[in-house]
Design an enzyme around this catalytic site. Sequence first.
Site, PDB file in Angstrom:
ATOM      1  N   ASP A  19      -1.821  -4.568  -5.890  1.00 47.20           N
ATOM      2  CA  ASP A  19      -1.043  -3.369  -5.612  1.00 47.20           C
ATOM      3  C   ASP A  19       0.327  -4.013  -5.447  1.00 47.20           C
ATOM      4  OD1 ASP A  19       0.141  -1.047  -4.000  1.00 47.20           O
ATOM      5  OD2 ASP A  19      -1.975  -0.411  -4.173  1.00 47.20           O
TER       6      ASP A  19
ATOM      7  N   LYS B 196      -3.199   2.276 -11.239  1.00 50.32           N
ATOM      8  CA  LYS B 196      -2.854   3.150 -10.138  1.00 50.32           C
ATOM      9  C   LYS B 196      -1.365   3.461 -10.322  1.00 50.32           C
ATOM     10  CE  LYS B 196      -1.886   2.979  -5.092  1.00 50.32           C
ATOM     11  NZ  LYS B 196      -2.285   2.318  -3.672  1.00 50.32           N
TER      12      LYS B 196
ATOM     13  N   ASP C 247       2.121   5.031  -8.968  1.00 50.89           N
ATOM     14  CA  ASP C 247       2.448   5.580  -7.725  1.00 50.89           C
ATOM     15  C   ASP C 247       3.947   6.379  -7.897  1.00 50.89           C
ATOM     16  OD1 ASP C 247       2.493   6.089  -5.245  1.00 50.89           O
ATOM     17  OD2 ASP C 247       2.412   3.512  -4.384  1.00 50.89           O
TER      18      ASP C 247
ATOM     19  N   ASP D 262      -0.764   7.754   3.108  1.00 47.70           N
ATOM     20  CA  ASP D 262      -1.166   6.562   3.519  1.00 47.70           C
ATOM     21  C   ASP D 262      -1.912   6.435   4.850  1.00 47.70           C
ATOM     22  OD1 ASP D 262       0.353   6.030   1.124  1.00 47.70           O
ATOM     23  OD2 ASP D 262       0.932   4.063   1.796  1.00 47.70           O
TER      24      ASP D 262
END
Length: 532
Positions: A197, A303, A305, A364
Amino acid sequence: MTDNLLTQLAITSDSTRPGRNGGMILTGARVSVGLPFEPARFLRHGWQSWSLTAWTDAAGRLPRTRPTLLYPMHTDPRYAGEKRPNGSWYGAVETGEGRVLLLGALDLESHVLLDGRSLTGRYESGTGEWFVAAGEEGEVLARYAALLAERLGRGRAEKPPRVWCSWYSLYTEIHEGQLLKILADLGDLPFDVFQIDDGWQKGIGDWEPNAKFPSGMDGMAARIKATGRTAGLWLAPLLVVPTSELFRQHPDWLLRDARGRLVSAGFNWGEAMFTLDTTHPEALAWLAGLMQKVRAWGYDYVKLDFLYAGALPGKRHTDLPREAAFRQGLQTIRTALGDAYFLTCGTPIFPSLGLCDGMRVGPDVAGHWQSRRDDQVLVNFAIPGSRNALRTSLNRLWLQPLVHTDPDVIYFRRAQTSLTDEQRSLLQDLGRAAGFRATSDVPAWLSAEERQALKTYFETEPEVERTGRTAFRIGGRAVDFAPHINLPPLPGFFTRLEGALVGGLASVPIVMRTFDALGQQGVKKTLDQHPV
Ligand code: 9PG
Protein backbone atom coordinates in the site's frame (compact mmCIF):
# COMPACT_ATOMS: atom_id res chain seq x y z
CA MET A 1 -44.35 -8.20 -8.68
CA THR A 2 -45.85 -4.73 -8.88
CA ASP A 3 -46.71 -3.18 -5.58
CA ASN A 4 -50.08 -1.45 -5.58
CA LEU A 5 -48.40 1.54 -3.92
CA LEU A 6 -47.16 2.44 -7.42
CA THR A 7 -50.72 3.30 -8.49
CA GLN A 8 -51.03 5.82 -5.65
CA LEU A 9 -47.97 7.92 -6.54
CA ALA A 10 -48.21 11.42 -7.97
CA ILE A 11 -45.55 11.35 -10.67
CA THR A 12 -44.12 14.33 -12.52
CA SER A 13 -41.81 13.44 -15.42
CA ASP A 14 -41.37 13.96 -19.17
CA SER A 15 -42.55 10.41 -19.82
CA THR A 16 -43.46 7.28 -17.90
CA ARG A 17 -43.54 3.67 -19.06
CA PRO A 18 -43.71 0.31 -17.33
CA GLY A 19 -40.34 -1.28 -16.60
CA ARG A 20 -39.48 -4.65 -18.12
CA ASN A 21 -38.89 -6.23 -14.74
CA GLY A 22 -41.65 -4.43 -12.88
CA GLY A 23 -41.76 -0.89 -11.61
CA MET A 24 -41.68 2.13 -13.91
CA ILE A 25 -39.16 3.95 -16.03
CA LEU A 26 -39.41 7.74 -15.96
CA THR A 27 -37.50 10.22 -18.07
CA GLY A 28 -36.67 13.80 -17.19
CA ALA A 29 -33.97 16.20 -16.08
CA ARG A 30 -36.15 16.55 -12.98
CA VAL A 31 -38.72 14.06 -11.83
CA SER A 32 -40.76 13.89 -8.69
CA VAL A 33 -42.66 11.12 -6.99
CA GLY A 34 -45.36 12.29 -4.58
CA LEU A 35 -46.05 9.80 -1.79
CA PRO A 36 -49.44 9.22 -0.15
CA PHE A 37 -47.77 9.46 3.29
CA GLU A 38 -44.87 11.18 5.06
CA PRO A 39 -41.99 8.67 5.18
CA ALA A 40 -40.10 8.13 8.43
CA ARG A 41 -36.85 6.70 7.06
CA PHE A 42 -34.72 7.55 4.04
CA LEU A 43 -31.86 5.52 2.54
CA ARG A 44 -29.08 8.02 1.96
CA HIS A 45 -26.47 6.85 -0.55
CA GLY A 46 -23.02 8.45 -0.37
CA TRP A 47 -21.16 9.58 -3.47
CA GLN A 48 -17.86 7.76 -3.11
CA SER A 49 -16.51 4.69 -1.29
CA TRP A 50 -16.00 6.47 2.03
CA SER A 51 -19.22 8.55 2.05
CA LEU A 52 -21.96 7.67 4.54
CA THR A 53 -24.57 5.25 3.23
CA ALA A 54 -27.30 4.46 5.73
CA TRP A 55 -30.97 4.44 6.57
CA THR A 56 -31.56 7.75 8.31
CA ASP A 57 -34.41 9.47 10.11
CA ALA A 58 -36.25 11.40 7.39
CA ALA A 59 -37.24 14.22 9.75
CA GLY A 60 -33.88 14.71 11.47
CA ARG A 61 -31.61 16.81 9.29
CA LEU A 62 -28.01 15.66 9.41
CA PRO A 63 -25.75 18.63 10.07
CA ARG A 64 -22.89 19.44 7.68
CA THR A 65 -19.99 17.10 8.28
CA ARG A 66 -16.74 18.69 9.40
CA PRO A 67 -14.07 19.70 8.64
CA THR A 68 -14.81 21.60 5.45
CA LEU A 69 -11.21 21.16 4.27
CA LEU A 70 -11.98 17.45 3.86
CA TYR A 71 -15.38 17.78 2.10
CA PRO A 72 -14.11 16.41 -1.19
CA MET A 73 -12.80 13.33 0.62
CA HIS A 74 -16.00 12.58 2.49
CA THR A 75 -18.98 13.61 0.43
CA ASP A 76 -19.94 15.09 -2.93
CA PRO A 77 -18.89 18.69 -2.24
CA ARG A 78 -21.64 19.95 -4.53
CA TYR A 79 -24.29 18.70 -2.08
CA ALA A 80 -22.34 19.10 1.18
CA GLY A 81 -24.60 21.97 2.26
CA GLU A 82 -27.90 20.21 1.46
CA LYS A 83 -29.69 19.65 4.78
CA ARG A 84 -32.66 17.73 3.42
CA PRO A 85 -32.25 13.95 3.20
CA ASN A 86 -30.45 13.36 -0.11
CA GLY A 87 -28.19 10.91 -1.86
CA SER A 88 -26.16 10.21 -4.96
CA TRP A 89 -27.95 8.47 -7.88
CA TYR A 90 -30.70 6.88 -5.80
CA GLY A 91 -32.74 7.13 -2.65
CA ALA A 92 -35.43 5.04 -1.00
CA VAL A 93 -38.01 5.43 1.71
CA GLU A 94 -39.58 2.80 3.95
CA THR A 95 -43.20 2.03 3.20
CA GLY A 96 -43.80 -0.42 6.06
CA GLU A 97 -43.25 -4.12 6.78
CA GLY A 98 -39.80 -4.41 5.24
CA ARG A 99 -40.97 -2.76 2.03
CA VAL A 100 -39.47 0.26 0.35
CA LEU A 101 -40.03 2.67 -2.51
CA LEU A 102 -36.95 3.36 -4.63
CA LEU A 103 -36.21 6.25 -6.97
CA GLY A 104 -32.96 5.42 -8.77
CA ALA A 105 -31.20 7.05 -11.70
CA LEU A 106 -30.12 4.93 -14.66
CA ASP A 107 -27.58 7.50 -15.87
CA LEU A 108 -24.73 9.43 -14.21
CA GLU A 109 -24.63 12.92 -12.61
CA SER A 110 -27.87 12.39 -10.75
CA HIS A 111 -29.07 13.07 -7.23
CA VAL A 112 -32.17 12.22 -5.20
CA LEU A 113 -33.72 14.39 -2.52
CA LEU A 114 -36.58 13.92 -0.07
CA ASP A 115 -38.75 16.96 0.52
CA GLY A 116 -41.58 16.10 2.89
CA ARG A 117 -43.81 13.75 0.91
CA SER A 118 -41.97 14.12 -2.33
CA LEU A 119 -38.96 12.20 -3.65
CA THR A 120 -37.22 14.29 -6.29
CA GLY A 121 -34.61 13.21 -8.81
CA ARG A 122 -32.36 15.65 -10.69
CA TYR A 123 -29.77 15.33 -13.40
CA GLU A 124 -26.93 17.79 -13.02
CA SER A 125 -26.73 18.35 -16.77
CA GLY A 126 -28.95 17.08 -19.55
CA THR A 127 -31.62 14.53 -18.91
CA GLY A 128 -31.88 10.80 -18.32
CA GLU A 129 -33.94 7.89 -17.06
CA TRP A 130 -35.12 6.85 -13.61
CA PHE A 131 -36.32 3.59 -12.12
CA VAL A 132 -39.20 3.64 -9.65
CA ALA A 133 -40.09 0.43 -7.85
CA ALA A 134 -41.79 -0.65 -4.67
CA GLY A 135 -41.60 -3.91 -2.78
CA GLU A 136 -39.36 -5.95 -0.53
CA GLU A 137 -36.08 -4.07 -0.11
CA GLY A 138 -33.65 -6.76 -1.27
CA GLU A 139 -35.79 -7.59 -4.28
CA VAL A 140 -36.19 -3.94 -5.38
CA LEU A 141 -32.43 -3.35 -5.13
CA ALA A 142 -31.74 -6.57 -7.07
CA ARG A 143 -33.96 -5.32 -9.91
CA TYR A 144 -32.17 -1.97 -9.86
CA ALA A 145 -28.79 -3.75 -9.98
CA ALA A 146 -29.94 -5.71 -13.05
CA LEU A 147 -30.86 -2.49 -14.89
CA LEU A 148 -27.54 -0.87 -13.95
CA ALA A 149 -25.64 -3.92 -15.19
CA GLU A 150 -27.27 -3.51 -18.61
CA ARG A 151 -26.07 0.10 -18.84
CA LEU A 152 -22.77 0.16 -16.99
CA GLY A 153 -21.64 -3.46 -17.12
CA ARG A 154 -20.08 -5.72 -14.50
CA GLY A 155 -16.61 -6.55 -13.26
CA ARG A 156 -14.95 -9.40 -15.13
CA ALA A 157 -12.92 -11.24 -12.48
CA GLU A 158 -14.60 -14.46 -11.35
CA LYS A 159 -13.64 -14.75 -7.74
CA PRO A 160 -12.38 -12.11 -5.30
CA PRO A 161 -8.81 -12.90 -4.21
CA ARG A 162 -7.77 -13.22 -0.55
CA VAL A 163 -5.52 -10.28 0.15
CA TRP A 164 -2.75 -9.33 2.56
CA CYS A 165 -2.48 -5.51 2.50
CA SER A 166 0.24 -3.50 4.24
CA TRP A 167 -1.81 -0.43 5.22
CA TYR A 168 -3.62 -1.20 8.49
CA SER A 169 -0.50 -2.28 10.38
CA LEU A 170 2.35 -0.33 8.84
CA TYR A 171 0.68 2.70 7.24
CA THR A 172 3.30 4.72 5.32
CA GLU A 173 6.15 3.23 7.40
CA ILE A 174 6.84 0.40 4.96
CA HIS A 175 10.23 -0.62 3.60
CA GLU A 176 11.68 -3.41 1.55
CA GLY A 177 13.34 -5.52 4.27
CA GLN A 178 10.34 -5.39 6.58
CA LEU A 179 7.87 -6.36 3.82
CA LEU A 180 10.09 -9.26 2.70
CA LYS A 181 10.24 -10.49 6.31
CA ILE A 182 6.42 -10.40 6.50
CA LEU A 183 6.15 -12.13 3.12
CA ALA A 184 8.32 -14.97 4.46
CA ASP A 185 6.43 -15.13 7.78
CA LEU A 186 3.08 -15.51 5.99
CA GLY A 187 4.30 -19.03 5.16
CA ASP A 188 1.34 -21.35 4.65
CA LEU A 189 -1.35 -18.71 5.20
CA PRO A 190 -3.67 -18.83 2.18
CA PHE A 191 -3.33 -15.37 0.64
CA ASP A 192 -3.67 -15.03 -3.12
CA VAL A 193 -2.34 -11.47 -3.15
CA PHE A 194 0.43 -9.63 -1.27
CA GLN A 195 -0.44 -5.96 -1.73
CA ILE A 196 1.95 -3.09 -1.03
CA ASP A 197 0.00 0.00 0.00
CA ASP A 198 0.90 3.69 0.35
CA GLY A 199 4.52 4.48 1.30
CA TRP A 200 6.62 3.03 -1.55
CA GLN A 201 6.45 6.03 -3.87
CA LYS A 202 8.64 9.12 -4.15
CA GLY A 203 5.61 11.35 -3.95
CA ILE A 204 1.92 11.70 -4.80
CA GLY A 205 2.24 12.20 -8.56
CA ASP A 206 5.80 10.81 -8.69
CA TRP A 207 5.16 7.08 -8.94
CA GLU A 208 8.71 5.80 -8.69
CA PRO A 209 10.12 3.80 -5.75
CA ASN A 210 11.64 5.86 -2.94
CA ALA A 211 14.91 5.11 -1.10
CA LYS A 212 13.18 2.55 1.16
CA PHE A 213 12.83 0.24 -1.87
CA PRO A 214 16.39 -0.14 -3.19
CA SER A 215 15.54 -3.20 -5.33
CA GLY A 216 12.87 -1.23 -7.14
CA MET A 217 9.20 -2.13 -7.47
CA ASP A 218 10.01 -4.71 -10.14
CA GLY A 219 12.40 -6.35 -7.66
CA MET A 220 9.66 -6.45 -5.02
CA ALA A 221 7.12 -7.91 -7.44
CA ALA A 222 9.59 -10.65 -8.42
CA ARG A 223 10.14 -11.58 -4.75
CA ILE A 224 6.38 -11.72 -4.14
CA LYS A 225 5.71 -13.81 -7.23
CA ALA A 226 8.49 -16.24 -6.25
CA THR A 227 6.31 -17.23 -3.26
CA GLY A 228 3.45 -18.15 -5.59
CA ARG A 229 1.36 -15.09 -4.71
CA THR A 230 0.12 -12.29 -6.95
CA ALA A 231 1.89 -8.97 -6.45
CA GLY A 232 -0.42 -6.04 -5.64
CA LEU A 233 0.32 -2.31 -5.60
CA TRP A 234 -1.50 0.83 -4.37
CA LEU A 235 -1.45 4.13 -6.24
CA ALA A 236 -3.52 7.31 -6.22
CA PRO A 237 -2.93 8.07 -9.90
CA LEU A 238 -5.25 11.05 -10.26
CA LEU A 239 -3.85 13.00 -7.30
CA VAL A 240 -1.09 15.57 -7.57
CA VAL A 241 0.43 17.40 -4.58
CA PRO A 242 2.36 20.70 -4.80
CA THR A 243 5.68 19.14 -3.70
CA SER A 244 5.66 16.67 -6.63
CA GLU A 245 7.66 16.90 -9.84
CA LEU A 246 4.44 16.29 -11.77
CA PHE A 247 2.86 19.41 -10.25
CA ARG A 248 5.83 21.54 -11.33
CA GLN A 249 6.07 20.03 -14.79
CA HIS A 250 2.41 19.92 -15.80
CA PRO A 251 0.31 22.57 -14.08
CA ASP A 252 -1.74 22.61 -17.29
CA TRP A 253 -2.95 19.03 -16.67
CA LEU A 254 -4.67 19.92 -13.40
CA LEU A 255 -8.39 20.39 -12.87
CA ARG A 256 -9.35 24.04 -12.36
CA ASP A 257 -12.56 25.94 -11.74
CA ALA A 258 -14.17 28.45 -14.11
CA ARG A 259 -11.89 31.19 -12.75
CA GLY A 260 -8.75 29.16 -13.38
CA ARG A 261 -8.08 28.29 -9.73
CA LEU A 262 -7.01 24.75 -8.83
CA VAL A 263 -9.88 22.58 -7.59
CA SER A 264 -9.21 21.21 -4.08
CA ALA A 265 -9.29 17.44 -3.75
CA GLY A 266 -8.90 17.74 0.04
CA PHE A 267 -5.89 17.53 2.32
CA ASN A 268 -3.84 14.47 3.29
CA TRP A 269 -0.20 13.55 4.01
CA GLY A 270 0.13 17.06 5.47
CA GLU A 271 -0.47 18.58 2.03
CA ALA A 272 -3.15 20.09 -0.16
CA MET A 273 -4.26 17.70 -2.91
CA PHE A 274 -5.18 18.50 -6.50
CA THR A 275 -6.18 16.30 -9.40
CA LEU A 276 -5.48 15.56 -13.03
CA ASP A 277 -8.10 16.61 -15.56
CA THR A 278 -8.99 13.22 -17.07
CA THR A 279 -10.13 14.84 -20.31
CA HIS A 280 -6.69 16.32 -21.00
CA PRO A 281 -5.20 14.13 -23.76
CA GLU A 282 -1.64 14.38 -22.39
CA ALA A 283 -2.77 13.56 -18.86
CA LEU A 284 -4.68 10.56 -20.22
CA ALA A 285 -1.66 9.32 -22.13
CA TRP A 286 0.47 9.75 -19.00
CA LEU A 287 -2.07 7.74 -16.96
CA ALA A 288 -2.06 4.92 -19.51
CA GLY A 289 1.75 4.90 -19.46
CA LEU A 290 1.76 4.75 -15.65
CA MET A 291 -0.55 1.74 -15.65
CA GLN A 292 1.58 -0.03 -18.27
CA LYS A 293 4.68 0.66 -16.17
CA VAL A 294 3.08 -0.89 -13.08
CA ARG A 295 2.07 -3.96 -15.10
CA ALA A 296 5.57 -4.22 -16.56
CA TRP A 297 7.01 -4.14 -13.02
CA GLY A 298 5.01 -7.33 -12.41
CA TYR A 299 1.89 -6.20 -10.53
CA ASP A 300 -1.27 -8.10 -11.49
CA TYR A 301 -3.47 -6.65 -8.72
CA VAL A 302 -3.80 -2.89 -8.67
CA LYS A 303 -5.57 -0.80 -6.01
CA LEU A 304 -6.26 2.70 -7.30
CA ASP A 305 -7.26 5.12 -4.59
CA PHE A 306 -8.63 8.68 -4.12
CA LEU A 307 -10.35 8.32 -7.48
CA TYR A 308 -13.21 10.69 -6.53
CA ALA A 309 -10.81 13.55 -7.29
CA GLY A 310 -11.29 12.98 -11.02
CA ALA A 311 -15.05 13.54 -10.78
CA LEU A 312 -15.04 16.78 -8.77
CA PRO A 313 -16.84 19.79 -10.26
CA GLY A 314 -14.56 21.94 -12.44
CA LYS A 315 -13.93 23.30 -15.91
CA ARG A 316 -12.34 20.61 -18.05
CA HIS A 317 -10.16 20.57 -21.15
CA THR A 318 -13.05 18.85 -22.94
CA ASP A 319 -16.42 20.08 -21.79
CA LEU A 320 -17.86 16.81 -20.48
CA PRO A 321 -20.11 16.32 -17.44
CA ARG A 322 -17.87 15.50 -14.48
CA GLU A 323 -18.80 11.84 -13.99
CA ALA A 324 -18.65 11.14 -17.71
CA ALA A 325 -15.21 12.78 -17.75
CA PHE A 326 -14.13 10.56 -14.88
CA ARG A 327 -15.51 7.44 -16.54
CA GLN A 328 -13.65 8.21 -19.73
CA GLY A 329 -10.41 8.46 -17.70
CA LEU A 330 -11.18 5.22 -15.90
CA GLN A 331 -11.83 3.48 -19.21
CA THR A 332 -8.34 4.46 -20.38
CA ILE A 333 -6.92 3.13 -17.11
CA ARG A 334 -8.87 -0.14 -17.38
CA THR A 335 -7.65 -0.71 -20.91
CA ALA A 336 -4.04 0.00 -19.95
CA LEU A 337 -4.30 -2.39 -16.97
CA GLY A 338 -5.10 -5.25 -19.34
CA ASP A 339 -6.08 -8.38 -17.44
CA ALA A 340 -4.92 -7.21 -13.98
CA TYR A 341 -7.39 -7.39 -11.08
CA PHE A 342 -8.53 -3.78 -10.65
CA LEU A 343 -9.71 -2.60 -7.22
CA THR A 344 -11.09 0.95 -7.00
CA CYS A 345 -11.04 2.86 -3.69
CA GLY A 346 -12.29 6.29 -2.64
CA THR A 347 -14.20 6.06 -5.88
CA PRO A 348 -17.49 7.59 -7.01
CA ILE A 349 -19.61 4.43 -7.01
CA PHE A 350 -21.75 4.37 -10.17
CA PRO A 351 -19.19 5.92 -12.55
CA SER A 352 -16.79 3.03 -11.79
CA LEU A 353 -19.25 0.19 -12.34
CA GLY A 354 -18.35 -2.10 -15.20
CA LEU A 355 -14.76 -0.85 -15.32
CA CYS A 356 -13.35 -2.42 -12.15
CA ASP A 357 -13.34 -5.90 -10.63
CA GLY A 358 -13.51 -4.91 -6.98
CA MET A 359 -14.63 -1.74 -5.27
CA ARG A 360 -14.20 -0.42 -1.72
CA VAL A 361 -17.73 0.15 -0.56
CA GLY A 362 -17.11 1.87 2.78
CA PRO A 363 -14.67 4.06 4.68
CA ASP A 364 -11.49 2.64 6.21
CA VAL A 365 -11.61 0.33 9.21
CA ALA A 366 -9.28 1.19 12.08
CA GLY A 367 -7.97 -0.33 15.28
CA HIS A 368 -10.80 1.46 17.09
CA TRP A 369 -14.54 0.91 16.79
CA GLN A 370 -15.88 4.45 17.06
CA SER A 371 -14.82 7.79 18.46
CA ARG A 372 -16.64 10.63 20.20
CA ARG A 373 -14.67 13.10 18.09
CA ASP A 374 -15.95 11.68 14.79
CA ASP A 375 -19.50 10.70 15.90
CA GLN A 376 -20.41 13.65 18.10
CA VAL A 377 -18.03 16.52 17.55
CA LEU A 378 -17.45 16.32 13.78
CA VAL A 379 -20.63 14.30 12.99
CA ASN A 380 -18.60 12.64 10.25
CA PHE A 381 -19.18 8.97 9.48
CA ALA A 382 -16.75 8.82 6.57
CA ILE A 383 -13.67 9.04 8.79
CA PRO A 384 -11.68 5.81 9.32
CA GLY A 385 -13.28 3.76 12.11
CA SER A 386 -14.52 0.16 12.16
CA ARG A 387 -18.14 0.95 12.95
CA ASN A 388 -18.27 3.56 10.18
CA ALA A 389 -16.86 0.96 7.79
CA LEU A 390 -19.37 -1.70 8.86
CA ARG A 391 -22.37 0.63 8.53
CA THR A 392 -21.70 1.94 5.05
CA SER A 393 -20.34 -1.30 3.56
CA LEU A 394 -23.37 -3.26 4.75
CA ASN A 395 -25.72 -0.87 2.96
CA ARG A 396 -23.81 -1.32 -0.30
CA LEU A 397 -23.77 -5.12 -0.51
CA TRP A 398 -26.64 -5.00 -3.02
CA LEU A 399 -23.95 -4.03 -5.57
CA GLN A 400 -22.60 -7.60 -5.48
CA PRO A 401 -24.04 -8.63 -8.85
CA LEU A 402 -22.07 -5.74 -10.41
CA VAL A 403 -18.72 -5.74 -8.62
CA HIS A 404 -16.78 -7.49 -5.84
CA THR A 405 -17.69 -5.48 -2.74
CA ASP A 406 -14.59 -4.81 -0.59
CA PRO A 407 -15.55 -3.89 3.00
CA ASP A 408 -11.87 -3.29 3.93
CA VAL A 409 -9.64 -5.47 6.07
CA ILE A 410 -10.40 -7.73 9.00
CA TYR A 411 -8.44 -7.98 12.23
CA PHE A 412 -7.49 -11.24 13.90
CA ARG A 413 -4.80 -9.75 16.12
CA ARG A 414 -5.66 -8.31 19.50
CA ALA A 415 -2.33 -6.45 19.59
CA GLN A 416 -2.34 -2.79 18.50
CA THR A 417 -6.13 -2.47 18.43
CA SER A 418 -8.80 -1.56 20.97
CA LEU A 419 -11.42 -3.72 19.23
CA THR A 420 -13.27 -6.20 21.43
CA ASP A 421 -13.60 -9.87 20.46
CA GLU A 422 -17.20 -9.17 19.43
CA GLN A 423 -16.19 -6.23 17.24
CA ARG A 424 -13.47 -8.23 15.52
CA SER A 425 -15.91 -11.03 14.88
CA LEU A 426 -18.47 -8.56 13.43
CA LEU A 427 -15.83 -7.41 10.93
CA GLN A 428 -14.98 -11.03 10.11
CA ASP A 429 -18.64 -11.76 9.41
CA LEU A 430 -18.88 -8.61 7.30
CA GLY A 431 -15.96 -9.91 5.21
CA ARG A 432 -17.84 -13.19 4.68
CA ALA A 433 -21.11 -11.42 3.85
CA ALA A 434 -19.31 -9.11 1.42
CA GLY A 435 -17.42 -12.01 -0.14
CA PHE A 436 -14.15 -10.06 -0.21
CA ARG A 437 -11.64 -10.97 2.48
CA ALA A 438 -8.42 -9.19 3.38
CA THR A 439 -6.23 -8.46 6.39
CA SER A 440 -3.19 -6.39 7.34
CA ASP A 441 -2.24 -8.49 10.37
CA VAL A 442 1.51 -8.87 10.77
CA PRO A 443 2.38 -12.51 11.56
CA ALA A 444 4.77 -11.45 14.37
CA TRP A 445 1.88 -9.72 16.12
CA LEU A 446 -0.38 -12.80 16.14
CA SER A 447 -0.60 -15.35 18.94
CA ALA A 448 -0.58 -19.01 17.83
CA GLU A 449 -4.31 -19.14 18.42
CA GLU A 450 -4.95 -15.95 16.42
CA ARG A 451 -2.83 -17.23 13.53
CA GLN A 452 -4.85 -20.44 13.47
CA ALA A 453 -8.15 -18.48 13.50
CA LEU A 454 -6.90 -16.39 10.58
CA LYS A 455 -5.83 -19.46 8.64
CA THR A 456 -9.16 -21.23 9.16
CA TYR A 457 -11.04 -18.07 8.20
CA PHE A 458 -9.28 -17.73 4.86
CA GLU A 459 -9.36 -21.47 4.13
CA THR A 460 -13.07 -21.96 4.61
CA GLU A 461 -16.03 -20.49 2.79
CA PRO A 462 -19.19 -20.93 4.82
CA GLU A 463 -22.46 -20.53 2.99
CA VAL A 464 -23.88 -17.02 3.25
CA GLU A 465 -27.54 -16.19 2.91
CA ARG A 466 -29.03 -12.74 3.40
CA THR A 467 -32.20 -12.95 5.45
CA GLY A 468 -32.99 -9.25 5.89
CA ARG A 469 -31.61 -5.71 5.62
CA THR A 470 -29.01 -6.39 8.32
CA ALA A 471 -29.43 -10.12 8.92
CA PHE A 472 -27.57 -13.09 7.47
CA ARG A 473 -27.15 -16.82 7.95
CA ILE A 474 -23.44 -17.53 7.79
CA GLY A 475 -22.53 -21.21 7.89
CA GLY A 476 -25.85 -21.92 9.60
CA ARG A 477 -25.27 -19.20 12.24
CA ALA A 478 -27.68 -16.24 12.50
CA VAL A 479 -25.85 -12.90 12.40
CA ASP A 480 -27.58 -9.56 12.76
CA PHE A 481 -25.60 -6.35 12.41
CA ALA A 482 -28.59 -4.14 13.34
CA PRO A 483 -27.57 -3.30 16.92
CA HIS A 484 -24.14 -2.18 15.74
CA ILE A 485 -24.82 0.24 12.91
CA ASN A 486 -27.35 2.78 14.16
CA LEU A 487 -26.28 6.36 13.76
CA PRO A 488 -25.58 7.92 17.16
CA PRO A 489 -27.98 10.63 18.40
CA LEU A 490 -27.27 14.11 17.06
CA PRO A 491 -25.08 16.27 19.32
CA GLY A 492 -26.56 18.83 21.71
CA PHE A 493 -25.79 22.55 21.76
CA PHE A 494 -22.44 22.47 23.59
CA THR A 495 -21.12 19.60 21.53
CA ARG A 496 -22.10 21.48 18.37
CA LEU A 497 -20.14 24.45 19.65
CA GLU A 498 -17.16 22.18 20.29
CA GLY A 499 -17.66 20.85 16.76
CA ALA A 500 -17.49 24.32 15.26
CA LEU A 501 -14.22 24.91 17.10
CA VAL A 502 -12.58 21.54 16.37
CA GLY A 503 -13.91 21.51 12.80
CA GLY A 504 -12.59 25.04 12.27
CA LEU A 505 -9.16 24.09 13.58
CA ALA A 506 -9.14 20.96 11.43
CA SER A 507 -9.63 23.15 8.37
CA VAL A 508 -6.38 24.99 9.07
CA PRO A 509 -3.60 23.33 7.05
CA ILE A 510 -0.89 23.81 9.70
CA VAL A 511 -3.08 22.07 12.30
CA MET A 512 -3.71 19.16 9.92
CA ARG A 513 0.00 18.99 9.11
CA THR A 514 0.83 18.73 12.83
CA PHE A 515 -1.89 16.12 13.30
CA ASP A 516 -0.49 14.12 10.41
CA ALA A 517 3.08 14.31 11.77
CA LEU A 518 1.87 13.15 15.20
CA GLY A 519 0.05 10.21 13.62
CA GLN A 520 3.20 9.20 11.77
CA GLN A 521 5.24 9.48 15.00
CA GLY A 522 2.69 7.20 16.67
CA VAL A 523 3.06 4.52 13.97
CA LYS A 524 6.88 4.72 14.16
CA LYS A 525 6.76 4.29 17.93
CA THR A 526 4.43 1.28 17.66
CA LEU A 527 6.72 -0.33 15.10
CA ASP A 528 9.79 0.34 17.30
CA GLN A 529 8.13 -1.26 20.29
CA HIS A 530 6.55 -4.13 18.37
CA PRO A 531 8.94 -5.25 15.66
CA VAL A 532 7.43 -6.95 12.67
C1 9PG B 1 -3.44 5.04 1.97
C2 9PG B 1 -4.86 4.76 2.40
C3 9PG B 1 -5.23 3.27 2.26
C4 9PG B 1 -6.72 3.09 2.54
C5 9PG B 1 -7.53 4.01 1.64
C6 9PG B 1 -7.10 5.46 1.87
O1 9PG B 1 -8.48 11.40 5.71
N1 9PG B 1 -9.29 10.54 5.28
O2 9PG B 1 -10.50 10.67 5.40
C7 9PG B 1 -8.77 9.36 4.69
C8 9PG B 1 -9.65 8.36 4.34
C9 9PG B 1 -9.15 7.19 3.81
C10 9PG B 1 -7.80 7.03 3.60
C11 9PG B 1 -6.93 8.02 3.94
C12 9PG B 1 -7.41 9.19 4.48
O3 9PG B 1 -7.35 5.80 3.19
O4 9PG B 1 -8.89 3.88 1.87
O5 9PG B 1 -7.09 1.75 2.31
O6 9PG B 1 -4.91 2.80 0.98
O7 9PG B 1 -5.70 5.58 1.62
O8 9PG B 1 -3.11 6.37 2.13
